[in-house]
Write a protein that holds these residues in place. Sequence first.
Motif: not given
Length: 144
Positions: A37, A40, A42, A44-45, A75
């Motif tokens: 995760t 990535k 991201d 939100s993730a 992030a």
Amino acid sequence: MKFLTVLVLVASLCSISFAQTSAKPEAGALCAEFERTFQKADASAIEKLFTKDASLLSLGGQIFQGGSAIAQGMAAQAGLFDIHLKPTLHRLSGDMLYEAGMWAHTAKGSDTTLTSGTFVSIWKEVKGEWKIELLSVTPAQKAK
């Protein structure tokens, strides 16, 4: 007869519900999910990995509160480097999981280690999902 049928149905539903929430992660599985995760980048993730009121004790000695705030910072960092976790301790106690181990940041897409250290994470089972309640990261001591 109807009562017995209803009783069997309720018992079956309870056992299905218990089975869904009693799934315990294997050693290292949550760390591997965190790595994937994070890579990535991201927010939100990443936020979905943390409880809403999670705490991060950072490398710089700062304390960050809340899954959203933690995810935003992570992030941004994930865009700069990758993280690699090597859990060495995995203890389960009820709805809490304690993991500890070594971490390393590498240059994005490479094996060049930039920084490293140790971590302790406390995961909590929330509605059948494991989420980070507390994450503490410590830099490695430099050789003198």
